[in-house]
Design an enzyme around this catalytic site. Structure first.
Site, PDB file in Angstrom:
ATOM      1  N   HIS A 151       0.817  -1.216   0.000  1.00 38.30           N
ATOM      2  CA  HIS A 151       0.000   0.000   0.000  1.00 38.30           C
ATOM      3  C   HIS A 151       0.854   1.271   0.000  1.00 38.30           C
ATOM      4  CE1 HIS A 151      -3.358  -2.630   1.927  1.00 38.30           C
ATOM      5  NE2 HIS A 151      -3.337  -2.723   0.614  1.00 38.30           N
ATOM      6  N   SER A 184      -5.762  -9.159   9.928  1.00 32.92           N
ATOM      7  CA  SER A 184      -7.038  -9.868   9.968  1.00 32.92           C
ATOM      8  C   SER A 184      -7.485 -10.243   8.557  1.00 32.92           C
ATOM      9  CB  SER A 184      -8.095  -9.002  10.645  1.00 32.92           C
ATOM     10  OG  SER A 184      -8.212  -7.776   9.958  1.00 32.92           O
TER      11      SER A 184
END
Ligand SMILES: [Zn+2]
Length: 325
Positions: free
Chosen positions: A151, A252
Site C-alpha cells: 500500500h 485480519s
C-alpha cells in the site's frame, strides 16, 4: 479499513485445501496451546524460503494502534477516499491536517521485536520475501530494505500533476513553516497516519503545493477507493509463487488486497501459517494459527529456527536502525 476495487465477499467455493486443520490457536485459557501451535509453525517453516505477509498488528508494539484494538472489533473511523482527496481542496486540507498531526507518531516509531525477528529469519534464509500492508516503513527500518510495501509508504510524497516524488520529511518541514500555530487536538492515530481532528481546526490548515509545478501533493500510499498498482500486485504474486509457504503476521486479512495472496498460496498447495491476535478472514485456509503477541511469538520462532539451514541468501550487510540482536 481499506477496501480496494476488486474487493469482494469471501467466496464460498469450498476449495480450501487446509480447511479445518486445527482448532484456533490452542487452549481456551492460554499459552500452553499457543506454544504448541508456535512450535508447529516453526516446523512448518523451517528452511522453507517463506514469504511473509504483514499487517497493522505487527506494528502495534511500536506504538501504532491497529484498526481493531484489543477487542478485535473494528474501531469506527471515516478514512479519506481517493475520490474525496482528488475532488476538492477541502478534502485535501482535511487529509493533510490530520496526517500532519499523525505523522509525528509514525516518524518517531521504531521497529519492534517482531520486525527484528522477521529480519533475523530473512538473514538466516527461512524467510525469502516480505510483503507488508503497512505504510509505516518499519520493516525497512529494521533492515528488511526490500520489503514490498503493498500500500505504499507514508515517508514519500508524489505530485499528482508532474509525478515527481519527494520525501515526507521535507514536506513536513514546509507544513510546519506554513502552520506554525497548528495544534494537536490529541486524537487517536490510525496505522495510515490519520488522526481524528475537529472540523474547525482542520479549516485553518494550509496545504503545501508541489515545489516543482505547483500541483497537488499526495502521500505515496494507496487510498481507500484506489487500486494497488498492477505491477506491484504481480510482484507480490511472484514472491508468493516463488516461496514454499506463506506466513501471515498481524493481519485480519479483512481486505482482498492482502487476502488474495493467502488464497494464491493455499490454492497452490502451499502451507499458510497465521500469527494474529484475533480471527482472520484467512483462517479456513491456514494449516496452523496462533494468537500470541507478535513480538513474543516471532522472537521465539526466530530462536527456535536459529541460523540452521542457511546463510544469508542475499549476502547483504546489516542495515538500518534497530536491525541488530
Ligand atoms: Zn508537480
Amino acid at each position: 479499513m481499506r477496501v480496494h476495487p476488486g474487493s469482494g465477499t469471501w467466496p464460498e467455493d469450498g476449495t480450501e485445501p487446509y480447511g479445518g486443520a486445527e482448532p484456533y490457536g490452542g487452549t481456551e485459557d492460554g499459552s500452553a496451546g499457543d506454544g504448541v501451535a508456535l512450535r508447529e509453525i516453526g516446523v512448518l517453516l523451517a528452511g522453507r524460503g517463506v514469504a511473509v505477509l504483514s499487517g497493522a498488528g505487527l506494528s502495534t508494539e511500536s506504538g501504532i494502534p491497529d484498526y481493531r484494538g484489543a477487542t478485535g472489533r473494528a474501531r469506527p473511523r471515516t478514512p479519506m477516499t481517493y475520490q474525496e482527496f482528488t475532488a476538492s481542496e477541502a478534502g485535501r486540507r482535511r487529509y493533510w491536517a490530520r496526517s500532519h498531526v499523525g505523522w509525528r507518531t509514525i516518524a518517531r516509531a521504531q521497529p519492534n521485536a517482531g520486525h527484528r525477528a522477521v529480519e533475523r529469519l530473512r538473514r538466516s534464509g527461512h524467510v525469502a520475501a516480505v510483503i507488508t500492508q503497512n505504510v509505516d516503513g518499519l520493516h525497512r527500518a529494521a533492515g528488511t530494505v526490500d520489503a514490498v510495501e503493498l500500500h505504499g509508504g507514508l515517508d514519500r510524497v508524489i505530485c499528482l500533476d508532474c509525478r515527481r516524488t519527494s520525501s515526507r520529511e521535507a514536506l513536513d518541514r514546509r507544513l510546519h513553516a506554513l502552520n506554525g500555530d497548528f495544534r494537536d487536538a490529541g486524537g487517536r492515530i490510525n496505522p495510515d497516519g490519520d488522526v481524528e481532528l475537529p472540523d474547525a481546526l482542520v479549516d485553518g490548515f494550509r496545504v503545501a503545493p508541489c515545489e516543482a509545478c505547483g500541483g497537488v501533493l499526495k502521500p505515496d500510499v494507496v487510498f481507500f477507493g484506489e487500486s494497488v498498482p498492477k505491477d506491484r500486485v504481480q510482484q507480490c504474486y511472484d514472491l508468493v509463487d516463488g516461496a514454499r509457504a506463506l506466513l501471515v503476521l498481524g493481519s485480519s486479512l479483512t481486505v482482498m488486497s492482502g487476502l488474495r495472496f493467502v488464497r494464491r498460496a493455499a490454492h497452490s498447495g502451499k502451507p499458510v501459517a497465521i500469527v494474529n491476535q484475533g480471527e482472520t478472514r484467512g483462517d479456513a485456509l491456514a494449516a496452523t494459527r496462533v494468537a500470541l503477541p507478535l513480538g513474543t511469538a516471532l522472537t521465539a520462532l526466530a530462536a527456535q529456527l536459529g541460523s540452521a539451514g542457511a546463510a544469508d541468501p542475499a549476502g547483504r550487510p546489516r542495515q538500518g536502525a534497530g536491525g541488530g540482536a
